[in-house]
Design an enzyme around this catalytic site. Sequence first.
Site, mmCIF file in Angstrom:
data_model
loop_
_atom_site.group_PDB
_atom_site.id
_atom_site.type_symbol
_atom_site.label_atom_id
_atom_site.label_comp_id
_atom_site.label_asym_id
_atom_site.label_seq_id
_atom_site.Cartn_x
_atom_site.Cartn_y
_atom_site.Cartn_z
ATOM 1 N N SER A 82 0.842 -1.196 0.000
ATOM 2 C CA SER A 82 0.000 0.000 0.000
ATOM 3 C C SER A 82 0.880 1.249 0.000
ATOM 4 O O SER A 82 2.102 1.165 0.058
ATOM 5 C CB SER A 82 -0.919 0.008 1.219
ATOM 6 O OG SER A 82 -0.164 0.270 2.382
ATOM 7 N N LYS A 83 0.210 2.414 -0.059
ATOM 8 C CA LYS A 83 0.929 3.690 -0.152
ATOM 9 C C LYS A 83 1.986 3.876 0.932
ATOM 10 O O LYS A 83 3.001 4.519 0.710
ATOM 11 C CB LYS A 83 -0.074 4.844 -0.056
ATOM 12 C CG LYS A 83 -0.863 5.069 -1.337
ATOM 13 C CD LYS A 83 -1.531 6.436 -1.294
ATOM 14 C CE LYS A 83 -2.392 6.682 -2.518
ATOM 15 N NZ LYS A 83 -3.729 6.083 -2.396
ATOM 16 N N ARG A 84 1.724 3.326 2.116
ATOM 17 C CA ARG A 84 2.688 3.554 3.207
ATOM 18 C C ARG A 84 4.041 2.897 2.924
ATOM 19 O O ARG A 84 5.016 3.142 3.623
ATOM 20 C CB ARG A 84 2.114 3.093 4.553
ATOM 21 C CG ARG A 84 1.873 1.620 4.668
ATOM 22 C CD ARG A 84 1.056 1.265 5.905
ATOM 23 N NE ARG A 84 0.653 -0.137 5.862
ATOM 24 C CZ ARG A 84 1.388 -1.136 6.308
ATOM 25 N NH1 ARG A 84 2.584 -0.926 6.826
ATOM 26 N NH2 ARG A 84 0.949 -2.379 6.233
ATOM 27 N N HIS A 85 4.100 2.051 1.894
ATOM 28 C CA HIS A 85 5.380 1.418 1.541
ATOM 29 C C HIS A 85 6.149 2.220 0.489
ATOM 30 O O HIS A 85 7.088 1.722 -0.105
ATOM 31 C CB HIS A 85 5.131 -0.007 1.025
ATOM 32 C CG HIS A 85 4.457 -0.888 2.034
ATOM 33 N ND1 HIS A 85 3.151 -1.306 1.899
ATOM 34 C CD2 HIS A 85 4.904 -1.417 3.195
ATOM 35 C CE1 HIS A 85 2.827 -2.061 2.949
ATOM 36 N NE2 HIS A 85 3.872 -2.142 3.741
#
Length: 341
Positions: free
Chosen positions: A256-259
């Site tokens: 996801s975006k947090r990666h």
Amino acid sequence: GAAFEEVRTRFAPSPTGNLHVGGARTALFNWLYARKMGGKFILRVEDTDQERSTRESEEAVLRDLRWLGVTWDEGPEVGGAYGPYRQSERAQIYQDYAKQLVEAGHAYPCFCTDEELAAMKARAEEEGRPPVYSGKWATASAEEVQEMLDQGIPHTYRFRVPQDRVITVPDIVRGEVSWNTNTLGDFVLIRSNGLPVYNFCVAVDDALMKVSHVLRAEEHLPNTLRQALVYEALGFRMPTFGHMSLILAPDKSKLSKRHGATSVGEFEREGYLREALVNYLSLLGWNDGSEQEIYSVDELVESFSLDRITKSGAVFDKVKLNWMNGEHLHSMEEGQVKAGV
């Protein structure tokens, strides 16, 4: 059933955001297989979610696919014999097929209000039953139905799910997948506002567009039962299904975006080579059984095969992508030196 005349694959994005690496990989596998088999690759825009779908998002997705070199033979901006290719432009088609199902006894108008449905669901939970539809419209008489229709009462159309049947769908990635129809309950095909429900659109569109292979992410696997029932009720030939495992982050959670960067546009802006990203994405959940890691697009088309798609989740490793980008850059520079550029 009889074999399809030609291989026809599709990528069917919802235009509600950017093209992420998971979607890009799905598009790529479909495109590689169509190219390998001399078939057709179709792009279909699934924009029935009117709140979230935007034309800007659609344009961004098309642009990112073009940047990757994933060109479509039929779809928005290029046309084709089985259009229109946006679900929002196919409303009448879905209405016609819903009526056909009603006439054949496979579907029925349901006049239950949201309150009645909520009460049904609560009752089922209390009694520890699955929240399947138990309203009266499944068994209402033709007169009762006509009376409501004459009054102009809003209604959905529900599919009449056969009881006590096991539906088995062969899946080229997972082997045979089976479901008992009793787990399902009569599901909605067309909402009371006239808009069709996702699973109904998908089955009708894939059949009418003569899609031979439905290769998609594993989160769609539960949808396949509903789609198989619609296919069967309309007398459509079933495609070959293949559900690919999710792309995971290094910590094995869903990417996801947090990666960090996960959309194709971000990688392009960060200066990655298209060839490197295509090479990298192709090896997420597929390999040709050799030790080779660096491929040109032509080599990928040449060696791609469905039976080598892996069942386990693939980890998105940016270190590996960076290495691969360097390799492609190096061989491009060598090529340019040789060509005297």
